[in-house]
Every structure is written in structure tokens, then in C-alpha cells.
Design a protein around this motif. Structure first.
Motif, PDB file in Angstrom:
ATOM      1  N   ILE A 201      22.618 -22.555   0.040  1.00 34.99           N
ATOM      2  CA  ILE A 201      24.022 -22.282  -0.278  1.00 34.99           C
ATOM      3  C   ILE A 201      24.143 -21.783  -1.709  1.00 34.99           C
ATOM      4  O   ILE A 201      24.776 -20.756  -1.981  1.00 34.99           O
ATOM      5  CB  ILE A 201      24.877 -23.549  -0.061  1.00 34.99           C
ATOM      6  N   SER A 202      23.506 -22.499  -2.642  1.00 29.63           N
ATOM      7  CA  SER A 202      23.568 -22.104  -4.050  1.00 29.63           C
ATOM      8  C   SER A 202      22.949 -20.728  -4.269  1.00 29.63           C
ATOM      9  O   SER A 202      23.482 -19.907  -5.026  1.00 29.63           O
ATOM     10  CB  SER A 202      22.854 -23.142  -4.915  1.00 29.63           C
ATOM     11  N   ALA A 203      21.810 -20.476  -3.617  1.00 33.56           N
ATOM     12  CA  ALA A 203      21.146 -19.180  -3.772  1.00 33.56           C
ATOM     13  C   ALA A 203      22.018 -18.052  -3.238  1.00 33.56           C
ATOM     14  O   ALA A 203      22.057 -16.956  -3.812  1.00 33.56           O
ATOM     15  CB  ALA A 203      19.798 -19.195  -3.071  1.00 33.56           C
ATOM     16  N   SER A 204      22.724 -18.302  -2.138  1.00 35.87           N
ATOM     17  CA  SER A 204      23.615 -17.283  -1.578  1.00 35.87           C
ATOM     18  C   SER A 204      24.805 -17.013  -2.486  1.00 35.87           C
ATOM     19  O   SER A 204      25.440 -15.954  -2.400  1.00 35.87           O
ATOM     20  CB  SER A 204      24.104 -17.707  -0.189  1.00 35.87           C
ATOM     21  N   GLN A 205      25.102 -17.951  -3.357  1.00 39.03           N
ATOM     22  CA  GLN A 205      26.195 -17.777  -4.316  1.00 39.03           C
ATOM     23  C   GLN A 205      25.698 -17.228  -5.647  1.00 39.03           C
ATOM     24  O   GLN A 205      26.450 -17.131  -6.605  1.00 39.03           O
ATOM     25  CB  GLN A 205      26.899 -19.118  -4.525  1.00 39.03           C
ATOM     26  N   GLU A 408      10.379 -18.546   9.348  1.00 37.10           N
ATOM     27  CA  GLU A 408      11.627 -17.806   9.274  1.00 37.10           C
ATOM     28  C   GLU A 408      12.643 -18.308  10.299  1.00 37.10           C
ATOM     29  O   GLU A 408      13.851 -18.316  10.016  1.00 37.10           O
ATOM     30  CB  GLU A 408      11.371 -16.312   9.482  1.00 37.10           C
ATOM     31  N   ASP A 409      12.182 -18.747  11.473  1.00 39.59           N
ATOM     32  CA  ASP A 409      13.145 -19.228  12.470  1.00 39.59           C
ATOM     33  C   ASP A 409      13.810 -20.533  12.017  1.00 39.59           C
ATOM     34  O   ASP A 409      15.001 -20.757  12.264  1.00 39.59           O
ATOM     35  CB  ASP A 409      12.492 -19.390  13.851  1.00 39.59           C
ATOM     36  N   SER A 410      13.063 -21.380  11.323  1.00 42.57           N
ATOM     37  CA  SER A 410      13.655 -22.613  10.795  1.00 42.57           C
ATOM     38  C   SER A 410      14.667 -22.292   9.697  1.00 42.57           C
ATOM     39  O   SER A 410      15.739 -22.916   9.616  1.00 42.57           O
ATOM     40  CB  SER A 410      12.562 -23.536  10.258  1.00 42.57           C
ATOM     41  N   PHE A 411      14.299 -21.334   8.850  1.00 44.16           N
ATOM     42  CA  PHE A 411      15.225 -20.889   7.803  1.00 44.16           C
ATOM     43  C   PHE A 411      16.508 -20.336   8.426  1.00 44.16           C
ATOM     44  O   PHE A 411      17.620 -20.678   7.994  1.00 44.16           O
ATOM     45  CB  PHE A 411      14.549 -19.819   6.943  1.00 44.16           C
ATOM     46  N   GLN A 412      16.367 -19.497   9.444  1.00 44.04           N
ATOM     47  CA  GLN A 412      17.539 -18.854  10.043  1.00 44.04           C
ATOM     48  C   GLN A 412      18.435 -19.861  10.745  1.00 44.04           C
ATOM     49  O   GLN A 412      19.666 -19.733  10.726  1.00 44.04           O
ATOM     50  CB  GLN A 412      17.104 -17.766  11.022  1.00 44.04           C
ATOM     51  N   ALA A 413      17.839 -20.888  11.356  1.00 42.96           N
ATOM     52  CA  ALA A 413      18.643 -21.922  12.011  1.00 42.96           C
ATOM     53  C   ALA A 413      19.521 -22.640  10.991  1.00 42.96           C
ATOM     54  O   ALA A 413      20.707 -22.898  11.243  1.00 42.96           O
ATOM     55  CB  ALA A 413      17.733 -22.922  12.724  1.00 42.96           C
ATOM     56  N   ALA A 414      18.945 -22.951   9.826  1.00 38.22           N
ATOM     57  CA  ALA A 414      19.738 -23.592   8.779  1.00 38.22           C
ATOM     58  C   ALA A 414      20.816 -22.648   8.260  1.00 38.22           C
ATOM     59  O   ALA A 414      21.959 -23.064   8.016  1.00 38.22           O
ATOM     60  CB  ALA A 414      18.825 -24.037   7.641  1.00 38.22           C
ATOM     61  N   MET A 415      20.473 -21.379   8.109  1.00 40.45           N
ATOM     62  CA  MET A 415      21.458 -20.406   7.638  1.00 40.45           C
ATOM     63  C   MET A 415      22.619 -20.293   8.607  1.00 40.45           C
ATOM     64  O   MET A 415      23.796 -20.213   8.200  1.00 40.45           O
ATOM     65  CB  MET A 415      20.782 -19.042   7.429  1.00 40.45           C
ATOM     66  N   ASP A 416      22.329 -20.278   9.893  1.00 41.90           N
ATOM     67  CA  ASP A 416      23.386 -20.196  10.918  1.00 41.90           C
ATOM     68  C   ASP A 416      24.333 -21.388  10.815  1.00 41.90           C
ATOM     69  O   ASP A 416      25.552 -21.243  11.016  1.00 41.90           O
ATOM     70  CB  ASP A 416      22.766 -20.128  12.307  1.00 41.90           C
ATOM     71  N   ILE A 424      28.591 -20.750   3.715  1.00 44.31           N
ATOM     72  CA  ILE A 424      28.077 -19.450   3.282  1.00 44.31           C
ATOM     73  C   ILE A 424      28.806 -18.358   4.047  1.00 44.31           C
ATOM     74  O   ILE A 424      28.938 -18.436   5.278  1.00 44.31           O
ATOM     75  CB  ILE A 424      26.555 -19.328   3.529  1.00 44.31           C
ATOM     76  N   GLU A 425      29.265 -17.348   3.346  1.00 45.10           N
ATOM     77  CA  GLU A 425      29.851 -16.192   4.016  1.00 45.10           C
ATOM     78  C   GLU A 425      28.721 -15.284   4.495  1.00 45.10           C
ATOM     79  O   GLU A 425      27.755 -15.053   3.766  1.00 45.10           O
ATOM     80  CB  GLU A 425      30.763 -15.422   3.064  1.00 45.10           C
ATOM     81  N   ALA A 426      28.861 -14.797   5.703  1.00 43.57           N
ATOM     82  CA  ALA A 426      27.788 -14.023   6.319  1.00 43.57           C
ATOM     83  C   ALA A 426      27.347 -12.852   5.443  1.00 43.57           C
ATOM     84  O   ALA A 426      26.149 -12.543   5.343  1.00 43.57           O
ATOM     85  CB  ALA A 426      28.231 -13.527   7.691  1.00 43.57           C
ATOM     86  N   ASP A 427      28.285 -12.202   4.786  1.00 42.40           N
ATOM     87  CA  ASP A 427      27.952 -11.047   3.956  1.00 42.40           C
ATOM     88  C   ASP A 427      27.171 -11.432   2.703  1.00 42.40           C
ATOM     89  O   ASP A 427      26.499 -10.587   2.105  1.00 42.40           O
ATOM     90  CB  ASP A 427      29.229 -10.301   3.541  1.00 42.40           C
ATOM     91  N   ASN A 428      27.267 -12.680   2.294  1.00 41.56           N
ATOM     92  CA  ASN A 428      26.595 -13.133   1.084  1.00 41.56           C
ATOM     93  C   ASN A 428      25.301 -13.896   1.358  1.00 41.56           C
ATOM     94  O   ASN A 428      24.626 -14.328   0.413  1.00 41.56           O
ATOM     95  CB  ASN A 428      27.531 -14.039   0.276  1.00 41.56           C
ATOM     96  N   ALA A 429      24.983 -14.059   2.625  1.00 42.79           N
ATOM     97  CA  ALA A 429      23.818 -14.866   2.986  1.00 42.79           C
ATOM     98  C   ALA A 429      22.536 -14.285   2.374  1.00 42.79           C
ATOM     99  O   ALA A 429      22.247 -13.093   2.512  1.00 42.79           O
ATOM    100  CB  ALA A 429      23.685 -14.942   4.502  1.00 42.79           C
ATOM    101  N   ILE A 430      21.796 -15.114   1.715  1.00 46.75           N
ATOM    102  CA  ILE A 430      20.551 -14.662   1.097  1.00 46.75           C
ATOM    103  C   ILE A 430      19.500 -14.414   2.166  1.00 46.75           C
ATOM    104  O   ILE A 430      19.427 -15.129   3.182  1.00 46.75           O
ATOM    105  CB  ILE A 430      20.045 -15.690   0.060  1.00 46.75           C
ATOM    106  N   ALA A 431      18.696 -13.394   1.969  1.00 46.85           N
ATOM    107  CA  ALA A 431      17.653 -13.052   2.940  1.00 46.85           C
ATOM    108  C   ALA A 431      16.456 -13.989   2.803  1.00 46.85           C
ATOM    109  O   ALA A 431      16.184 -14.526   1.719  1.00 46.85           O
ATOM    110  CB  ALA A 431      17.211 -11.608   2.735  1.00 46.85           C
ATOM    111  N   TYR A 432      15.751 -14.149   3.896  1.00 46.32           N
ATOM    112  CA  TYR A 432      14.580 -15.024   3.932  1.00 46.32           C
ATOM    113  C   TYR A 432      13.582 -14.650   2.842  1.00 46.32           C
ATOM    114  O   TYR A 432      13.103 -15.500   2.089  1.00 46.32           O
ATOM    115  CB  TYR A 432      13.922 -14.923   5.305  1.00 46.32           C
ATOM    116  N   GLU A 433      13.264 -13.349   2.735  1.00 45.56           N
ATOM    117  CA  GLU A 433      12.258 -12.912   1.777  1.00 45.56           C
ATOM    118  C   GLU A 433      12.717 -13.056   0.327  1.00 45.56           C
ATOM    119  O   GLU A 433      11.896 -13.061  -0.599  1.00 45.56           O
ATOM    120  CB  GLU A 433      11.857 -11.459   2.038  1.00 45.56           C
ATOM    121  N   ASP A 434      14.014 -13.188   0.110  1.00 45.63           N
ATOM    122  CA  ASP A 434      14.525 -13.369  -1.250  1.00 45.63           C
ATOM    123  C   ASP A 434      14.596 -14.843  -1.652  1.00 45.63           C
ATOM    124  O   ASP A 434      14.700 -15.146  -2.848  1.00 45.63           O
ATOM    125  CB  ASP A 434      15.927 -12.746  -1.386  1.00 45.63           C
TER     126      ASP A 434
END
Length: 449
Positions: A201-205, A408-416, A424-434
Motif C-alpha cells: 500500500i505504501s509503495a503504491s502511494q 508473482e501470483d501471491s503478490f497479485q492476490a494480495a494486490m487484488d 489501493i487505487e487500481a491506477d496507482n498499483a505498484i507493479a510486481y517488478e517494481d
């Protein structure tokens, strides 16, 4: 002219110099080739004017000339003989024989090579004790040292001396709030956090945060309920107590319910009831019907007669989700890459030790005092069940403090989850590789191989 004190060769040069201005001085060649000697400079000496060339003096001069030649020749022969003797001495074998001399030389070479190898080893491994002063790393631990999937593993690595082995000292700081841990990391008061996935969340912000490892990459919660519920179908209309209705454990419960054939949005009601220990008290008191329970609470609940449902409905896999991460800032990681790699190596050594069945008794002996610090109501047998579950269970063990890579699938599940809950707003979601950087765990694995 007195010749006392003049080398024989120089005397020859003096005596053979013709005192006529039309003839240049004659220099002794022997004197000019002895480099580095006071005699290396050929001497030029003037002959007194009273020397006159007569036949008598010519005869005398001839005799002196012959004597001088003999002197120079003798000097050359003496020097050559000395040089030859020196050469023979240097080539001569030692008194112990040629073989012993060669063995001694070889032994000396081997010793020198071994010393060079030892020195190279110390220099090449910056994590070796003594390579430098031990580095203090301040680590934030969610729920502290006794947290079964969080601080317990850091405490164990410290207790077994694995951080000391890699020249690291730990200053652990307990925090019950993810917000406190994130603020501490941002302020520089903490350098590494072992915590849930809220750092995403913090990284996406825009905060400078990265996950350098995935410590727990699946659901670790087993649904438990009051005894009147015996199956998933029985749970329709039940009240489920979770730590946060949009949190990770609530998501895990919803996913399992869906796999069991329920619609979690219409068949279940989720309310906030606190962490596992608090929610279990609410279950005991009848305020809720069920909850997702992390070990060892699930084993305690089973002993008390509550219904348990397993970590996934029969025939399905445990839900994949990033439940625990090792978090830091990119700035700190890049500035302390060696320290962070050494830190990861200490954890890897603990994991190897814990997963060796021959060490099980020692692991349990050291684990119990650490885990009992968190709750005096948990019996040793339940703690042992939890330890062995995380180490041996084929369903959970591969995802709990094992590989340490964050899939990556575990990361994406948490992001969802965070997007669905509005964190987290979808447009601001940080990418896995970042957000995920395996540089340091990969370097640690390579160094330990």
C-alpha cells in the motif's frame, strides 16, 4: 711518484701513461667495468714532468708494463676464480641432499600458498566473523519475537547464532501495528521489517519500499467454528470474525468458502474481531460463529471441541497469497547490499537447520521458550504441532519460511485484496517488478552453495 694506496690496476695506468701532451691518458679497463665501486671511475693521474723517455727508462718501463699486465691478469683470474667459487657454492646442494632441499622448498611454497588461500577466503567472504566489525541491523517485527510466522524465525536465527556467524547483530523492535512498522521504516528508525503485505500500500502511494523476500506466500489460516457447525454448508448465514473485513485473512476465508461452494458475499457476514487470539476469545464467548485461525490456535480449538476445516477444502489447494514479507527501503538496501545479503544468509542457515529432521528435538527445545513468551495459555503440545506443521506439512511447508522468493501470483492476490478493499487505487498499483527485488536473497543463496 709514490704509488702506495693506489690499486694495482690503477698503478699500471699511472706507470704506462706517456707524458706527452699529444697522447691521451690511458685508463685501465679492469677498473672501468667494476660498477658500483669507487674504482668504477677510471682515474686520470698526471705524470711528473721530470719523467723523460730514455732507453734505460724504456727498459724499465717495459718491465713495469709486464708487471702491470701480470697484476691485472692476476686480479682478473682471482676475481673469476671467486665468481666461479660463488657460483659453485650457490649451486651446491644442502647438506641434507637435493631431494630434501626440493621437498623443503616445495613445503615452503605450499605453506605460502595455503596462507594466501586462507587470506583470500577471509577477504572474499565479507560475512565471515572478523572480516569487519559486526553490523547492527534494526528489525521491526510484527507481533514481536513470539509471532509464530513473524518474529519467531528471527529470534530463532539469533538464538542459534546464525546471525553472529554472518557478522550481524540484531536489534529487534516489536510492533502490533503495521502502520507503526511502516512509519518506522520511512523515518529510518527501522532498517528491515518482517510484516504482512501492507508495504504494498505504501509503495503504491510512492513510498520507498521494496520486498526483498516472501516469507509466507500462502494462506496460513484454518477456519474454525462453534461445534454446531460441522461442514462448509452449515456455515451459510454464519458470522465470521476477522482482523479486518478487507484484510488478508478475511480474503483467505472468502476464497476457501468459494472453493467449498459458498458465495462469501451473500452466505457469510464478516465483522472485525481482532487478531486470532482476540477472535478466538469472541468465539468462546459466542459473539461470532467462526474465524480464520492461525496455528497454534487451531490445534487448541480442536482440543476444546471446536470444529476445524483444514487449510483448504478437500481436493483444492491452499490459497496463494503474500501473507508475510521481508521489507526494507531501496535506498537502504542499495547502500547496505553486503549487510542485507549477510542478513539473508543467516536466515537461510536457520531454515536449513530447522528442516533437517535430525535437529527436530533441538529446534523444539529452543522454540518453546520463544513462543511461550507470547501466550501462557498455549500448551507445549500445541506449539509443537504448529512447529511441525510449518516444517513438514506438504500443503503449507513449501510456502512458509522455505524458499523466500515471493511468487508473482501471491503478490497479485494480495494486490487484488487491497484494490477491492479500496486501500489501493487500481491506477496507482505498484507493479510486481517494481516492488519485489530478489537480488539479495539470490546473492545469499549463491554464497551459501
Amino acid at each position: 711518484m709514490p704509488l702506495t694506496g693506489i690499486p694495482r690496476c690503477s698503478r699500471f695506468a699511472v706507470l704506462t701513461r706517456i707524458p706527452l701532451t699529444s697522447h691521451p691518458p690511458v685508463r685501465c679497463l679492469r677498473c672501468t667495468v667494476i660498477q658500483g665501486s669507487p674504482r668504477a671511475r677510471s682515474r686520470t693521474m698526471l705524470i711528473p714532468s721530470e719523467f723523460r723517455f730514455t732507453w734505460t727508462r724504456a727498459l724499465a718501463l717495459t718491465m713495469v708494463l709486464l708487471g702491470g699486465l701480470t697484476a691485472c691478469s692476476s686480479s682478473d683470474d682471482d676475481t673469476a676464480t671467486a665468481d666461479d667459487d660463488s657460483a659453485r657454492v650457490s649451486e651446491a646442494p644442502s647438506s641434507t641432499g637435493d631431494d630434501d632441499g626440493a621437498d623443503s622448498a616445495a613445503s615452503a611454497d605450499d605453506t605460502a600458498a595455503d596462507a594466501e588461500t586462507d587470506t583470500a577466503t577471509v577477504v572474499e567472504d565479507p560475512c565471515a566473523p572478523g572480516a569487519s566489525e559486526p553490523t547492527l541491523v534494526t528489525v521491526g517485527l510484527q507481533t514481536g519475537r513470539h509471532g509464530m510466522t513473524t518474529g519467531y524465525w528471527i529470534a530463532m536465527a539469533e538464538e542459534f547464532g546464525y546471525f553472529e556467524e554472518v557478522n550481524i547483530e540484531i536489534d529487534d523492535v516489536a510492533a502490533s501495528s503495521a502502520t507503526d512498522l511502516l512509519n518506522g521504516l520511512t523515518a529510518g528508525e527501522l532498517e528491515v521489517n518482517v510484516m504482512g503485505s501492507a508495504g504494498m500500500i505504501s509503495a503504491s502511494q510512492g513510498a520507498d519500499m521494496i520486498a526483498v523476500a516472501g516469507a509466507v506466500n500462502s494462506s496460513i489460516w484454518e477456519p474454525i467454528s462453534a461445534s454446531e457447525f460441522q461442514t462448509w454448508d452449515d456455515l451459510r448465514g454464519a458470522t465470521i470474525g476477522v482482523s479486518n473485513v478487507n484484510g488478508v485473512n478475511a480474503h483467505a476465508f472468502r476464497q476457501m468458502a468459494e472453493l467449498a461452494g459458498l458465495d462469501p458475499e451473500t452466505d457469510l457476514e464478516f465483522i472485525q474481531a481482532g487478531a486470532t487470539a482476540e477472535a478466538f476469545l469472541a468465539l468462546r464467548g459466542g459473539q461470532i460463529d467462526a474465524l480464520p485461525a492461525a496455528p497454534p490456535t487451531n490445534f487448541l480449538a480442536a482440543d476444546e471441541g471446536f470444529t476445524t476445516y483444514g487449510f483448504a477444502p478437500e481436493g483444492t489447494d491452499v490459497p496463494k497469497i503474500s501473507a508475510l514479507q521481508i521489507l526494507t527501503s531501496r535506498e537502504w538496501a542499495e547502500s547496505n547490499d553486503v549487510v542485507l545479503t549477510c542478513f539473508m544468509r543467516g536466515i537461510l542457515r536457520l531454515i536449513d537447520f530447522v528442516e533437517d529432521p535430525s535437529n527436530r528435538d533441538e529446534v523444539i527445545e529452543v522454540s518453546l521458550p520463544i513462543l511461550q513468551g507470547g501466550s501462557s495459555t498455549i500448551e507445549d503440545e500445541h506449539l509443537i504441532q504448529a512447529i511441525e506443521l510449518y516444517i513438514d506439512d506438504p500443503l503449507l511447508a513449501p510456502y512458509v519460511w522455505h524458499d523466500l522468493h515471493l511468487p508473482e501470483d501471491s503478490f497479485q492476490a494480495a494486490m487484488d485484496i487491497f484494490i477491492a478493499g479500496g486501500s489501493i487505487e487500481a491506477d496507482n498499483a505498484i507493479a510486481y517488478e517494481d516492488f519485489v527485488d530478489h537480488t539479495y536473497i539470490d546473492a545469499a543463496i549463491a554464497a551459501e552453495e
